[in-house]
Design a protein around this motif. Structure first.
Motif, PDB file in Angstrom:
ATOM      1  N   TRP A 100       0.687  -1.130  -0.113  1.00 52.01           N
ATOM      2  CA  TRP A 100      -0.115  -0.059   0.014  1.00 52.01           C
ATOM      3  C   TRP A 100       0.933   1.328  -0.087  1.00 52.01           C
ATOM      4  CZ3 TRP A 100      -0.802   4.519   2.748  1.00 52.01           C
ATOM      5  CH2 TRP A 100      -2.181   5.218   2.425  1.00 52.01           C
ATOM      6  N   GLN A 101       2.089   1.417   0.620  1.00 56.25           N
ATOM      7  CA  GLN A 101       2.747   2.462   0.881  1.00 56.25           C
ATOM      8  C   GLN A 101       3.769   2.661  -0.221  1.00 56.25           C
ATOM      9  OE1 GLN A 101       5.037   0.693   4.446  1.00 56.25           O
ATOM     10  NE2 GLN A 101       5.429   3.042   4.885  1.00 56.25           N
ATOM     11  N   ALA A 102       4.080   1.480  -1.047  1.00 55.42           N
ATOM     12  CA  ALA A 102       4.802   1.639  -2.216  1.00 55.42           C
ATOM     13  C   ALA A 102       3.790   2.133  -3.362  1.00 55.42           C
ATOM     14  CB  ALA A 102       5.081   0.157  -2.785  1.00 55.42           C
ATOM     15  N   MET A 103       2.338   1.901  -3.250  1.00 55.18           N
ATOM     16  CA  MET A 103       1.425   2.256  -4.584  1.00 55.18           C
ATOM     17  C   MET A 103       1.422   3.718  -4.243  1.00 55.18           C
ATOM     18  SD  MET A 103      -0.807   1.596  -6.600  1.00 55.18           S
ATOM     19  CE  MET A 103      -1.262  -0.080  -6.976  1.00 55.18           C
ATOM     20  N   GLU A 104       1.256   4.176  -3.023  1.00 52.53           N
ATOM     21  CA  GLU A 104       1.095   5.652  -2.691  1.00 52.53           C
ATOM     22  C   GLU A 104       2.523   6.310  -3.235  1.00 52.53           C
ATOM     23  OE1 GLU A 104      -2.174   6.830  -2.196  1.00 52.53           O
ATOM     24  OE2 GLU A 104      -2.360   4.668  -2.416  1.00 52.53           O
ATOM     25  N   ALA A 105       3.493   5.657  -3.122  1.00 53.72           N
ATOM     26  CA  ALA A 105       4.657   6.369  -3.496  1.00 53.72           C
ATOM     27  C   ALA A 105       4.943   6.326  -5.023  1.00 53.72           C
ATOM     28  CB  ALA A 105       5.854   5.332  -3.125  1.00 53.72           C
ATOM     29  N   LEU A 106       4.577   5.435  -5.792  1.00 49.68           N
ATOM     30  CA  LEU A 106       4.366   5.541  -7.224  1.00 49.68           C
ATOM     31  C   LEU A 106       3.464   6.856  -7.580  1.00 49.68           C
ATOM     32  CD1 LEU A 106       4.132   1.852  -8.470  1.00 49.68           C
ATOM     33  CD2 LEU A 106       6.243   3.373  -8.369  1.00 49.68           C
ATOM     34  N   LYS A 107       2.353   6.973  -6.982  1.00 54.24           N
ATOM     35  CA  LYS A 107       1.542   8.006  -7.249  1.00 54.24           C
ATOM     36  C   LYS A 107       1.993   9.362  -7.243  1.00 54.24           C
ATOM     37  CE  LYS A 107      -2.589   5.292  -5.898  1.00 54.24           C
ATOM     38  NZ  LYS A 107      -3.541   5.292  -4.833  1.00 54.24           N
ATOM     39  N   LEU A 108       2.751   9.552  -5.983  1.00 54.49           N
ATOM     40  CA  LEU A 108       3.486  10.798  -5.404  1.00 54.49           C
ATOM     41  C   LEU A 108       4.595  10.899  -6.551  1.00 54.49           C
ATOM     42  CD1 LEU A 108       3.583  10.248  -1.617  1.00 54.49           C
ATOM     43  CD2 LEU A 108       2.484  12.126  -2.888  1.00 54.49           C
ATOM     44  N   LEU A 109       5.412   9.981  -6.770  1.00 54.25           N
ATOM     45  CA  LEU A 109       6.709  10.063  -7.507  1.00 54.25           C
ATOM     46  C   LEU A 109       6.295  10.447  -9.295  1.00 54.25           C
ATOM     47  CD1 LEU A 109       8.841   7.512  -5.963  1.00 54.25           C
ATOM     48  CD2 LEU A 109       9.219  10.059  -5.744  1.00 54.25           C
ATOM     49  N   THR A 110       5.240   9.861  -9.555  1.00 54.01           N
ATOM     50  CA  THR A 110       4.655  10.101 -10.968  1.00 54.01           C
ATOM     51  C   THR A 110       3.762  11.402 -11.215  1.00 54.01           C
ATOM     52  OG1 THR A 110       3.085   8.478 -10.979  1.00 54.01           O
ATOM     53  CG2 THR A 110       4.933   7.524 -11.622  1.00 54.01           C
TER      54      THR A 110
END
Ligand SMILES: [Zn+2]
Lengths: 364, 91
Positions: free
Chosen positions: A214-224
């Motif tokens: 879940w953290q990684a998914m949010e990280a991908l959204k933030l970084l992209t």
């Protein structure tokens, strides 16, 4: 032209993107998002259970630069959930940060990884966080999480909180000035011993994977740059009973009168709440002092310690010989804990080893 | 119908593994009072002192933090869900 055709053309012009084909086919990421990922810098604080899943996922996704900080070595009981490590790493006696870097080099050599074997604290965290696009929480204690929270607000860098124990997890995205911060939601840390830790109450691999993913998914959204898709809730995962809740915390900023994000008083970064360690020379021991006001519940701490030793306590102190590791890496430490939260840990001169034992078995 | 109170995993050592109890409707204070009476040691985990919750534990009424409602005086109706969410440390 279909997106898949565009992706194919691009891969021909830049073969290094071919490995991200399936990710780029997801339109909100696409080629532009992939390039943003490649240009991004992420700080991974802690590389245990959550940290290995996060580092693994982000490295495969193509984050450009990853700094991984961890103070610990790998033990056999880590392998049940810490996905980047294996038995050979234990035989080679590698610190977690080093083993993670080595593994990531085999997974995706395009990712630049900086491995730092250190205890993250208020004296050094700014050195690592400066210039990052995102801070990720792979820690196992509150003190470091509130420290990350302070740094995030001070430097205006988002971070993703994640925590888990047994079959339960919590996670939340903190965007300074936009969402509430962790201290708006949980105003103080529990006193030592008040909350079980993974080392006393256990943790299941899938819990870790669910929370960190879940953290990684949010990280991908933030970084992209897909900000609108980023969660604004505190997510609660009860993986055993299949209850997943999005808890509404949006108003917490107005209610909490938060020292960190409202008053910019960075109490953890200033060291006000930092536990201090003193190596007791010639005694092979380290003393850890808690800030004033800590109240210790010996009874609860003793329950947790039964997994690794035979604790005994009276009104004034608790004693326990803690056995960890196996074979060559077997270690024995003697914990003496006083009613004000102060502890003496015998069997090491290394402050970071002592801190790790304290946060595992006493909690803070 | 009654109020359902969800006990999170970290507190289930106090409840012998029980993950949910039902209480009569009332306000949050009464509902939590009921939980504390039923389980030894719960009081210390939830309350700093009588009438004041520990600041590392949040109480949600149907996904809303009670701090944004009426706190301990928030009215709880039959069929409502109360969740206890403690800060957790592991990772
Ligand atoms: Zn705040």
């Amino acid at each position: 032209m279909a997106l898949s055709d565009i992706a194919e053309q691009l891969e021909k012009s830049d073969p290094s993107l071919a490995r991200y084909n399936r990710q780029m086919l997801w339109e909100p990421i696409g080629i532009a998002g992939q390039k943003k990922l490649k240009a991004s810098r992420v700080l991974m604080v802690g590389c245990g259970a959550l940290g290995t899943v996060l580092a693994n996922t982000l490295a495969r996704a193509g984050v450009g630069h990853l700094t991984i900080i961890d103070r610990d070595f790998i033990e056999i009981n880590n392998l049940q959930r810490q996905v980047l490590f294996d038995q050979q790493d234990i035989a080679d006696q590698l610190p977690k940060a080093v083993a993670a870097k080595k593994k990531i080099a085999q997974i995706n050599s395009d990712v630049q990884v900086e491995a730092v074997v250190a205890d993250v604290n208020h004296t050094n965290i700014l050195n690592y966080a400066g210039g990052c696009d995102l801070l990720l929480d792979g820690t196992d204690n509150f003190e470091t999480r509130f420290l990350i929270n302070d740094v995030s607000i001070k430097l205006n860098i988002p971070w993703v909180y994640g925590a888990c124990i047994s079959a339960m997890g919590l996670a939340m995205v903190i965007r300074p000035g936009i969402t509430p911060c962790l201290r708006c939601v949980f105003e103080t840390v529990p006193p030592p011993g008040m909350n079980p830790t993974c080392d006393t109450a256990g943790v299941l691999g899938p819990t870790v994977n669910i929370v960190a993913s879940w953290q990684a998914m949010e990280a991908l959204k933030l970084l992209t740059g897909n900000i609108n898709a980023v969660s604004r809730y505190l997510f609660s995962f009860d993986c055993w009973d299949n209850r997943y809740q999005q808890l509404n915390v949006a108003k917490a900023r107005d209610i909490a009168d938060c020292p960190a994000c409202k008053h910019h008083n960075y109490e953890y970064l200033s060291g006000k709440f930092a536990s201090s360690t003193t190596t007791l020379c010639g005694r092979n021991a380290v003393q850890i002092s808690q800030p004033a006001g800590s109240k210790i519940n010996f009874e609860q701490i003793a329950v947790g310690l039964k997994a690794v030793g035979s604790p005994s306590f009276n009104k004034f102190m608790l004693k326990c010989t803690i056995n960890e590791g196996q074979g060559e890496r077997q270690r024995q430490h003697e914990l003496t804990l006083f009613a004000d939260g102060r502890a003496i840990i015998k069997g090491t001169n290394d402050a970071s080893v002592a801190r790790a034992i304290y946060s595992k078995y006493v909690g803070a | 119908m009654a109020v359902k109170v969800r006990i999170p995993t970290p507190l289930r050592q106090l409840t012998n593994g029980v993950d949910m109890i039902e209480t009569p409707a009332g306000d949050i204070a009464q509902v939590l009072q009921h939980v504390c009476q039923k389980f030894d040691g719960m009081d210390k985990r939830l309350f700093k002192q009588p009438g004041e919750l520990n600041r590392f534990v949040n109480i949600y009424l149907n996904d809303e933090d009670i701090r944004f409602l009426e706190n301990l005086a928030t009215v709880v109706k039959d069929g409502d869900d109360v969740s206890i969410v403690p800060a957790i440390a592991g990772g």
